[in-house]
Scaffold this motif. Structure first.
Motif, short mmCIF file in Angstrom:
data_model
loop_
_atom_site.label_atom_id
_atom_site.label_comp_id
_atom_site.label_asym_id
_atom_site.label_seq_id
_atom_site.Cartn_x
_atom_site.Cartn_y
_atom_site.Cartn_z
N ILE A 37 88.88 -41.88 -22.77
CA ILE A 37 88.41 -43.05 -23.50
C ILE A 37 87.11 -43.57 -22.89
O ILE A 37 86.15 -43.89 -23.61
CB ILE A 37 89.48 -44.15 -23.50
N ARG A 38 87.07 -43.63 -21.56
CA ARG A 38 85.86 -44.11 -20.88
C ARG A 38 84.66 -43.24 -21.23
O ARG A 38 83.57 -43.75 -21.52
CB ARG A 38 86.08 -44.10 -19.36
N ILE A 39 84.84 -41.94 -21.20
CA ILE A 39 83.74 -41.02 -21.49
C ILE A 39 83.28 -41.19 -22.94
O ILE A 39 82.08 -41.28 -23.23
CB ILE A 39 84.15 -39.56 -21.22
N ALA A 40 84.23 -41.26 -23.87
CA ALA A 40 83.89 -41.43 -25.29
C ALA A 40 83.12 -42.72 -25.52
O ALA A 40 82.15 -42.76 -26.31
CB ALA A 40 85.16 -41.41 -26.13
N GLU A 41 83.52 -43.78 -24.83
CA GLU A 41 82.84 -45.07 -24.98
C GLU A 41 81.40 -44.99 -24.46
O GLU A 41 80.47 -45.50 -25.11
CB GLU A 41 83.62 -46.14 -24.22
N ASN A 42 81.22 -44.34 -23.32
CA ASN A 42 79.87 -44.19 -22.77
C ASN A 42 79.02 -43.24 -23.61
O ASN A 42 77.82 -43.47 -23.77
CB ASN A 42 79.94 -43.71 -21.32
N THR A 167 74.13 -42.03 -16.32
CA THR A 167 74.92 -42.66 -15.26
C THR A 167 75.78 -41.56 -14.66
O THR A 167 75.84 -40.45 -15.20
CB THR A 167 75.80 -43.80 -15.79
N ASN A 168 76.44 -41.84 -13.55
CA ASN A 168 77.34 -40.83 -12.99
C ASN A 168 78.79 -41.16 -13.33
O ASN A 168 79.11 -42.27 -13.74
CB ASN A 168 77.14 -40.67 -11.47
N TYR A 169 79.63 -40.16 -13.17
CA TYR A 169 81.04 -40.34 -13.53
C TYR A 169 81.74 -41.35 -12.63
O TYR A 169 82.70 -42.00 -13.05
CB TYR A 169 81.77 -39.00 -13.51
N ARG A 170 81.26 -41.50 -11.41
CA ARG A 170 81.87 -42.49 -10.51
C ARG A 170 81.76 -43.89 -11.12
O ARG A 170 82.70 -44.68 -11.07
CB ARG A 170 81.16 -42.44 -9.15
#
Length: 206
Positions: A37-42, A167-170
């Motif tokens: 979900i976080r990745i999709a949002e970004n 941005t980075n995944y962290r």
């Protein structure tokens, strides 16, 4: 008797081990759900920022290398909308009809944000991540903003305008227990490139 005692000791140990294994697996599953979900949002926000960059370049001929310029364009600038007045005969192209005076063109200026995020673009977005033009540069669930750069490179003896927003995944996983998971936390999630003439993102699909 001794074997029975050992077995009795091993039973609670096995239960504890099974509990820890279950928790580890469950934690991994929950993280992966949240990560997706976080990745999709970004990704959606990076697509939105790409859309602004594309329209900004249409207006200026270059990409913006900072968010202040980009957001100022979005909020305060305007873009021309050219409409053809009249009907072009099937036997003519629009330019031919224009030269003959059969049709004319009317240019009006609309706020950039209304042109950048028009109906067609809004319809293409993921509905679960509402567009907020006042918060485009912020990375969700963190206090950070995306990195932005722009410039030009030479490709095949041609000067090409490029940009990159990342941005980075962290940072994407701020607040999640992302250590020792399946992601390289210092790797970038980005759109565009400073070394290639590309508007694509580096996620799996557009």
């Amino acid at each position: 008797m001794k074997a029975k005692s050992i077995a009795l000791i091993l039973i609670p140990i096995n239960i504890i081990l099974a509990f820890f294994v279950y928790n580890i697996i469950n934690s991994e599953i929950e993280f992966n759900k949240a990560a997706k979900i976080r990745i999709a949002e970004n990704v959606q926000k990076l697509k939105d920022l790409r859309q602004v960059q594309i329209k900004y370049k249409q207006k200026t001929g270059v990409f913006a290398d900072n968010f202040l310029t980009l957001t100022n364009f979005l909020e305060n600038d305007s873009m021309p909308i050219v409409k053809a007045i009249g009907e072009t005969p099937d036997s003519l192209t629009e330019n031919e009809a224009l030269k003959l005076g059969i049709i004319s063109r009317d240019t009006t200026y609309v706020l950039a944000k209304e042109t950048v995020f028009d109906v067609a673009y809004i319809d293409s977005r993921k509905n679960e991540f509402p567009l907020n033009i006042n918060d485009l540069t912020s990375i969700p669930h963190s206090a950070a903003t995306y990195n932005i750069d722009a410039g030009q490179i030479e490709k095949g003896n041609v000067i090409v305008q490029v940009f990159e927003i990342s941005t980075n995944y962290r940072t994407v996983f701020t607040g999640l227990d992302a250590e020792n998971k399946s992601y390289e936390l210092d790797a970038l999630l980005k759109v565009g490139s400073m070394t290639e003439a590309s508007l694509n993102g580096n996620w799996k699909s557009e």
